[in-house]
Design a protein around this motif. Structure first.
Motif, mmCIF file in Angstrom:
data_model
loop_
_atom_site.group_PDB
_atom_site.id
_atom_site.type_symbol
_atom_site.label_atom_id
_atom_site.label_comp_id
_atom_site.label_asym_id
_atom_site.label_seq_id
_atom_site.Cartn_x
_atom_site.Cartn_y
_atom_site.Cartn_z
ATOM 1 N N ARG A 1 0.857 -1.201 0.000
ATOM 2 C CA ARG A 1 0.000 0.000 0.000
ATOM 3 C C ARG A 1 0.882 1.236 0.000
ATOM 4 N N GLY A 2 0.485 2.234 -0.776
ATOM 5 C CA GLY A 2 1.225 3.486 -0.828
ATOM 6 C C GLY A 2 2.354 3.491 -1.836
ATOM 7 N N MET A 3 2.684 2.341 -2.404
ATOM 8 C CA MET A 3 3.768 2.251 -3.376
ATOM 9 C C MET A 3 3.316 2.860 -4.708
ATOM 10 N N ALA A 4 4.204 3.627 -5.340
ATOM 11 C CA ALA A 4 3.902 4.232 -6.642
ATOM 12 C C ALA A 4 4.127 3.193 -7.742
ATOM 13 N N VAL A 5 3.091 3.003 -8.568
ATOM 14 C CA VAL A 5 3.151 2.013 -9.642
ATOM 15 C C VAL A 5 2.563 2.584 -10.929
ATOM 16 N N GLU A 6 2.832 1.887 -12.013
ATOM 17 C CA GLU A 6 2.209 2.181 -13.301
ATOM 18 C C GLU A 6 1.288 1.014 -13.601
ATOM 19 N N ILE A 7 0.032 1.329 -13.964
ATOM 20 C CA ILE A 7 -0.945 0.272 -14.243
ATOM 21 C C ILE A 7 -1.506 0.396 -15.647
ATOM 22 N N GLU A 8 -2.036 -0.719 -16.108
ATOM 23 C CA GLU A 8 -2.838 -0.756 -17.323
ATOM 24 C C GLU A 8 -4.270 -0.901 -16.840
ATOM 25 N N GLN A 9 -5.136 0.030 -17.222
ATOM 26 C CA GLN A 9 -6.512 0.037 -16.738
ATOM 27 C C GLN A 9 -7.272 -1.208 -17.164
ATOM 28 N N THR A 10 -8.141 -1.684 -16.270
ATOM 29 C CA THR A 10 -8.982 -2.835 -16.593
ATOM 30 C C THR A 10 -10.454 -2.454 -16.658
ATOM 31 N N ASN A 11 -10.810 -1.278 -16.159
ATOM 32 C CA ASN A 11 -12.215 -0.905 -16.125
ATOM 33 C C ASN A 11 -12.561 0.223 -17.093
ATOM 34 N N ALA A 12 -11.668 0.565 -17.996
ATOM 35 C CA ALA A 12 -11.942 1.631 -18.968
ATOM 36 C C ALA A 12 -12.596 1.030 -20.209
ATOM 37 N N GLU A 13 -13.469 1.811 -20.840
ATOM 38 C CA GLU A 13 -14.122 1.337 -22.067
ATOM 39 C C GLU A 13 -13.094 1.010 -23.142
ATOM 40 N N ASN A 14 -12.085 1.859 -23.264
ATOM 41 C CA ASN A 14 -11.065 1.675 -24.287
ATOM 42 C C ASN A 14 -9.744 1.265 -23.638
ATOM 43 N N ALA A 15 -9.790 0.286 -22.723
ATOM 44 C CA ALA A 15 -8.614 -0.122 -21.951
ATOM 45 C C ALA A 15 -7.449 -0.546 -22.842
ATOM 46 N N ASP A 16 -7.745 -1.143 -24.003
ATOM 47 C CA ASP A 16 -6.669 -1.582 -24.893
ATOM 48 C C ASP A 16 -5.889 -0.408 -25.464
ATOM 49 N N GLU A 17 -6.537 0.747 -25.601
ATOM 50 C CA GLU A 17 -5.899 1.918 -26.189
ATOM 51 C C GLU A 17 -5.451 2.931 -25.143
ATOM 52 N N LEU B 1 -5.914 1.990 -7.212
ATOM 53 C CA LEU B 1 -5.110 3.146 -6.845
ATOM 54 C C LEU B 1 -5.880 4.025 -5.871
ATOM 55 N N GLU B 2 -5.197 4.937 -5.214
ATOM 56 C CA GLU B 2 -5.846 5.863 -4.293
ATOM 57 C C GLU B 2 -6.905 6.708 -4.992
ATOM 58 N N SER B 3 -6.781 6.872 -6.311
ATOM 59 C CA SER B 3 -7.757 7.627 -7.092
ATOM 60 C C SER B 3 -9.037 6.831 -7.355
ATOM 61 N N GLY B 4 -9.031 5.515 -7.010
ATOM 62 C CA GLY B 4 -10.195 4.663 -7.237
ATOM 63 C C GLY B 4 -10.136 3.882 -8.539
ATOM 64 N N ILE B 5 -9.166 4.157 -9.372
ATOM 65 C CA ILE B 5 -9.016 3.452 -10.647
ATOM 66 C C ILE B 5 -8.381 2.092 -10.389
ATOM 67 N N THR B 6 -8.898 1.064 -11.071
ATOM 68 C CA THR B 6 -8.315 -0.267 -10.939
ATOM 69 C C THR B 6 -7.556 -0.625 -12.210
ATOM 70 N N GLY B 7 -6.578 -1.479 -12.036
ATOM 71 C CA GLY B 7 -5.798 -1.924 -13.175
ATOM 72 C C GLY B 7 -4.767 -2.953 -12.749
ATOM 73 N N ARG B 8 -4.015 -3.409 -13.722
ATOM 74 C CA ARG B 8 -2.984 -4.417 -13.484
ATOM 75 C C ARG B 8 -1.616 -3.747 -13.517
#
Length: 69
Positions: free
Chosen positions: A13-29, A55-62
């Motif tokens: 928790r609290g670690m800075a990461v880069e994610i690929e979104q999983t809940n976005a309509e255009n997640a592939d792009e 993420l703390e912003s509420g966005i989920t991803g891998r």
């Protein structure tokens, strides 16, 4: 940390990461997003697409990588 995507044990928790979104309509792009981990959602140690987090912003991803501090 391994050269591959980080494992669940390598993330905190609290670690800075880069994610690929999983809940976005255009997640592939969608561009990878950076943020701090609020929750680790994956139960497994590793996942083929990366460990799923919220993420703390509420966005989920891998997680694709940990951001160097």
């Amino acid at each position: 940390m391994s050269a591959e995507r980080p494992t669940r044990d390598e993330l905190r928790r609290g670690m800075a990461v880069e994610i690929e979104q999983t809940n976005a309509e255009n997640a592939d792009e969608a561009e990878p997003l950076r943020g701090d981990i609020a929750k680790i959602l994956s139960e497994e140690e590793t996942e083929p697409g990366g460990v799923k987090v919220e993420l703390e912003s509420g966005i989920t991803g891998r997680v694709s990588s940990v951001v160097a501090e």
